[in-house]
Design an enzyme around this catalytic site. Sequence first.
Site, PDB file in Angstrom:
ATOM      1  N   ASP A 204     -27.640  68.141 -64.450  1.00  0.00           N
ATOM      2  CA  ASP A 204     -27.504  68.499 -65.807  1.00  0.00           C
ATOM      3  C   ASP A 204     -26.315  69.530 -65.816  1.00  0.00           C
ATOM      4  O   ASP A 204     -25.668  69.281 -64.664  1.00  0.00           O
ATOM      5  CB  ASP A 204     -28.883  69.223 -66.484  1.00  0.00           C
ATOM      6  CG  ASP A 204     -28.825  69.242 -67.840  1.00  0.00           C
ATOM      7  OD1 ASP A 204     -27.697  69.710 -68.447  1.00  0.00           O
ATOM      8  OD2 ASP A 204     -29.865  69.108 -68.360  1.00  0.00           O
ATOM      9  N   HIS A 226     -23.640  67.470 -65.460  1.00  0.00           N
ATOM     10  CA  HIS A 226     -22.826  67.228 -66.901  1.00  0.00           C
ATOM     11  C   HIS A 226     -21.757  68.205 -67.051  1.00  0.00           C
ATOM     12  O   HIS A 226     -21.317  68.497 -68.058  1.00  0.00           O
ATOM     13  CB  HIS A 226     -24.154  67.760 -67.880  1.00  0.00           C
ATOM     14  CG  HIS A 226     -25.194  66.703 -68.109  1.00  0.00           C
ATOM     15  ND1 HIS A 226     -26.381  66.886 -68.955  1.00  0.00           N
ATOM     16  CD2 HIS A 226     -25.509  65.699 -67.179  1.00  0.00           C
ATOM     17  CE1 HIS A 226     -27.031  65.824 -68.644  1.00  0.00           C
ATOM     18  NE2 HIS A 226     -26.750  65.019 -67.688  1.00  0.00           N
TER      19      HIS A 226
END
Length: 373
Positions: A204, A226
């Site tokens: 993430d 991410h």
Amino acid sequence: MWCFNLILVLTTIVYATGSPLYNETSVGASCTITSFSQVNSVVKSCTNIIINGLAVPTGKTLQLDLKSGTTLTFQGTTSFGYGTKWEGPLIFITGNRITVNGAPGSKLDGQGPHYWDGKGGANKGKPKFFRIKATGGSTFSNVHLLNCPIQCVSIQNSNHLTLSGWNIDNSAGDRNKLGHNTDGFDISNSDTVTVKNSVIMNQDDCVAVNSGKNLHFSNLQCYGGHGLSLSVGMSKTDSSKNQVSNVTFSDCTVKNSRNGIHVKTHSDATYGSVNDITYSNIQLYGITNYGINVQQDYKDGSSCGVPTNNIPIKGLKMSKITGTMSGSNSVAVYVMCGSSGCYNFNWSGVSISGARKGSFCKNYRPPGVSCEM
Ligand SMILES: *[C@@H]1O[C@H](CO)[C@@H](O)[C@H](O)[C@H]1NC(C)=O
Ligand SMILES: *[C@@H]1O[C@H](CO)[C@@H](O)[C@H](O)[C@H]1NC(C)=O
Ligand SMILES: *[C@@H]1O[C@H](CO)[C@@H](O)[C@H](O)[C@H]1NC(C)=O
């Protein structure tokens, strides 16, 4: 053990005489924790603490409210039991002017594989890993985190804090996409925090700034996640929780990640602001979705398509953002601003190649970038 006994003896002397001739602080004793039952008494009495090969029982937080000026060193493997569904954190360290170090070869093992199910936060019961609340020039160095069940490090209510030399290795969570919502560093309500010289392998955001000011990130290597993010608008009612200013990311690399840079404001939040954010010298490799993504339509974890002006983004500077993309959905630059939500951007040296789709801007085109409006 010898030291620990010494403390007991000294404590006894103190209590026996009422007025101590000397105490633990004055003799500078170091105290080693090897079992969970020792934690509370050692933390209360020692300022030089070693945690060696500690096994923390399942469902318990290793809570270390350190005395001012304490030095804490992790040695060997600190492991955390599993089998209980709970929110964590597995470890919570607080203190003023504290120094926390990982010794060479040490690690903290969050036992992530026992929790990972590909659903992250959507399936409750995964403990957050490492929470920090530290002030006054505290430093946390060379900490090695292995396998976070969910979010790895959360820095809250901190000021004058530096983290360096961290190694967050959640790469095992890539297997079958089981690791999810394993943010590297989440920062909220903090002032003057530096995170530098660290490696983050996760699934993430590599970094996610939620609120705070004077925050600096440099020499970070991010893999698999991410990207370098701001995610602002966590509060629907309290605009003081939606303020971010003076944040810099410099000299970082982001590899094999969904985004390189991601600035998102939540469209369903109350008011807030994002001011004076700089990304400089960021190298991207193999980014699959967005090289740079600025969006004011973030809601419930994704894009809702309706950008709003509730949290304006002012003074977003990019300089020397270079690299490559891969994958059929790749877009170099995507800017989704509210009708008057973005202003005073200054972008230069943005050069991201290999995108399959054209760059796109809505409502605002940052100077220094070409995108279809
Ligand atoms: C321990 O000794 C130091 C130095 O003499 C003193 O400043 C401190 O207050 C003492 N702490 C306690 C808990 O007695
Ligand atoms: C931004 O943060 C840095 C470091 O914390 C600080 O030195 C600088 O003065 C800040 N800039 C502004 C405009 O507040
Ligand atoms: C934009 O940034 C460049 C340096 O990266 C600086 O020289 C220039 O003055 C800035 N422009 C504005 C309008 O702030």
